[in-house]
Design an enzyme around this catalytic site. Structure first.
Site, PDB file in Angstrom:
ATOM      1  N   SER A 140      15.318  23.444   7.623  1.00 26.80           N
ATOM      2  CA  SER A 140      14.530  22.159   7.611  1.00 26.80           C
ATOM      3  C   SER A 140      14.977  21.334   8.671  1.00 26.80           C
ATOM      4  O   SER A 140      16.095  20.871   8.895  1.00 26.80           O
ATOM      5  CB  SER A 140      14.652  21.702   6.238  1.00 26.80           C
ATOM      6  N   LYS A 166      10.982  24.805   9.105  1.00 26.18           N
ATOM      7  CA  LYS A 166      10.164  23.820   8.513  1.00 26.18           C
ATOM      8  C   LYS A 166      10.391  22.441   9.576  1.00 26.18           C
ATOM      9  O   LYS A 166      11.521  21.927   9.666  1.00 26.18           O
ATOM     10  CB  LYS A 166      10.515  23.398   7.095  1.00 26.18           C
ATOM     11  N   LYS A 168       9.764  18.080   9.710  1.00 22.69           N
ATOM     12  CA  LYS A 168       9.147  16.923   9.127  1.00 22.69           C
ATOM     13  C   LYS A 168       8.242  16.227  10.024  1.00 22.69           C
ATOM     14  O   LYS A 168       8.094  16.101  11.375  1.00 22.69           O
ATOM     15  CB  LYS A 168      10.303  15.765   8.840  1.00 22.69           C
ATOM     16  N   ASP A 193       6.416  19.277   6.666  1.00 26.78           N
ATOM     17  CA  ASP A 193       6.596  18.731   5.489  1.00 26.78           C
ATOM     18  C   ASP A 193       6.436  17.174   5.695  1.00 26.78           C
ATOM     19  O   ASP A 193       7.021  16.528   6.566  1.00 26.78           O
ATOM     20  CB  ASP A 193       8.409  18.783   5.236  1.00 26.78           C
ATOM     21  N   GLU A 218       3.654  20.596   3.138  1.00 23.81           N
ATOM     22  CA  GLU A 218       4.187  20.333   2.125  1.00 23.81           C
ATOM     23  C   GLU A 218       4.069  18.555   1.743  1.00 23.81           C
ATOM     24  O   GLU A 218       4.124  18.001   2.641  1.00 23.81           O
ATOM     25  CB  GLU A 218       5.811  20.716   2.131  1.00 23.81           C
ATOM     26  N   ASP A 243       5.983  19.226  -4.083  1.00 21.57           N
ATOM     27  CA  ASP A 243       7.414  19.229  -4.188  1.00 21.57           C
ATOM     28  C   ASP A 243       7.341  17.919  -5.029  1.00 21.57           C
ATOM     29  O   ASP A 243       7.608  18.326  -6.184  1.00 21.57           O
ATOM     30  CB  ASP A 243       7.993  18.884  -2.700  1.00 21.57           C
ATOM     31  N   LYS A 267      13.023  22.577  -6.789  1.00 22.63           N
ATOM     32  CA  LYS A 267      14.081  21.872  -6.598  1.00 22.63           C
ATOM     33  C   LYS A 267      14.781  21.767  -7.796  1.00 22.63           C
ATOM     34  O   LYS A 267      14.293  21.253  -8.819  1.00 22.63           O
ATOM     35  CB  LYS A 267      13.995  20.640  -5.808  1.00 22.63           C
ATOM     36  N   GLY A 295      15.617  22.298  -0.639  1.00 25.07           N
ATOM     37  CA  GLY A 295      17.089  21.735  -0.203  1.00 25.07           C
ATOM     38  C   GLY A 295      16.976  20.289  -0.379  1.00 25.07           C
ATOM     39  O   GLY A 295      16.084  19.393  -0.021  1.00 25.07           O
TER      40      GLY A 295
END
Length: 377
Positions: A140, A166, A168, A193, A218, A243, A267, A295
């Site tokens: 990530s 992944k 952001k 994400d 996400e 999420d 998670k 994570g």
């Protein structure tokens, strides 16, 4: 045969660890992690370990390090010490009268799961019903100063063999960034994400991501929404992964029924522990909904719990459990979590499978509190 676990004491270690590099999302930037490690000890002196993933500020959800301390000290630890535990599944039942506060619950429940697995002489993965001997993991990457900086990081982790990247995104750092990534890396498994950075009004803009063959986007919309996500998913070809919206099996059922997502990120802290995570897994397996393990910038104990959970069969997509060295100069477990060609070998020792390095634990600990069965500190 399962014997009762008589928990004699619970110790809270409040740690402060500096990240190797700042991690930036649409919420903000983290350079240092303050969190709780929990040790439960039985009458024979055997220890089980858990880790809370709450941050110092309530930007991911409503919990913080301070609220965790309050909930653990005043409610959850007394409930746990009240009577013996036959199986860790009982812990979430015992905690049920306490609303939400899932990260505090999960940290304490996780320590009980570790202790239980050790008493049964089982790796935690096996105690949970997992069968994989190794798991595939991705990386990530936070928002960078420049696209070039991001491309360099992606190249580094692709070379290291991580199975999925992944990145952001947020308004102003999204479509053009993904387009540039795809220009340089046309074939990598890539996901975006959003951490709730968009609104349903942004649907036309988000549809522009469909051309890039993303694994998923996400949590594009509000952290507590499943209705607007269903409306958005109906307009997108790219699968939506939820999420922040999924806190329980009931949330997962409703989201799947509404068509709010095609993938779920589990998670442990967000859903309240390993027992609830298993229930979500079993339901999603029956509904053929792919899962992966997210994570929360965990240190080694939390990372070990993630590894064990990911051995369950419906975790079919690479998760966020990167190597310890990705985040920490030195972790609090021995050996540290290492990644080889995008995979982590699942430890076969009882419990979480890693030893807590008490020297490192002490180095990062800023406060310790112990609670015994009499509830005196």
């Amino acid at each position: 045969m399962t014997h009762e676990i008589n928990i004699h004491s619970v110790t809270l270690y409040r740690l402060r660890m500096a990240l190797n590099a700042p991690f930036t999302t649409s919420f903000g930037t983290i350079s240092e992690k303050e969190f709780f490690v929990i040790e439960v000890q039985d009458e024979e002196g055997e220890s089980g370990w858990g880790e809370s993933v709450a941050f110092t500020s309530p930007w991911y959800n409503e919990e913080t390090v301070k609220t965790n301390e309050h909930m653990l000290e005043d409610f959850l630890i007394p409930l746990l010490l009240g009577k013996p535990v036959r199986h860790p599944d009982e812990v979430s039942e015992r905690f049920a009268p306490i609303r939400r506060n899932n990260m505090a619950k999960a940290a304490l429940e996780g320590a009980v799961w570790d202790l239980y697995a050790k008493k049964q002489q089982l790796p935690l993965a096996h105690a949970l019903g997992g069968e994989k001997q190794e798991i595939e993991v991705g990386i990530s990457l936070g928002i960078q100063e420049t696209v070039q900086d991001l491309l360099k990081q992606i190249d580094r982790y692709v070379q290291e063999g991580y199975k999925r990247i992944k990145v952001k995104i947020k308004p102003g750092w999204d479509v053009e960034v993904i387009r540039e990534i795809r220009r340089h890396f046309p074939n990598i498994l890539l996901m975006a994400d959003a951490n709730s950075a968009y609104r349903l009004d942004d649907a036309e803009h988000l549809k522009a991501l469909d051309e890039f063959n993303l694994m998923m986007i996400e949590q594009p919309l509000a952290h507590d929404d499943i209705v607007d996500h269903a409306r958005l998913q109906a307009q997108l070809e790219t699968p939506i992964c939820l999420d922040e919206s999924i806190h329980s099996l009931e949330d997962a059922k409703k989201a799947i029924e509404l068509g709010s997502c095609k993938i779920i990120n589990v998670k442990i802290g967000r859903v309240g522990g390993l027992t609830e995570a298993k229930k979500i897994h079993d339901y999603c397996q029956a509904k053929h909904v792919p899962l992966w393990c997210g994570g929360m910038l965990e240190a080694g104990i939390g990372r070990a719990h993630n590894i064990a959970l990911t051995t369950l069969s419906q975790f079919v997509l690479p998760g966020d459990t990167a190597a310890s060295s990705r985040y920490w100069q030195q972790d609090i477990i021995e050996p540290e979590v290492t990644v080889h060609n995008g995979t982590i070998k699942v430890p076969d020792k009882p419990g979480i499978g890693y030893e807590v390095d008490r020297g490192q634990l002490e180095k990062y600990t800023v406060e310790t509190k112990t609670y015994k069965r009499s509830l005196s500190k």
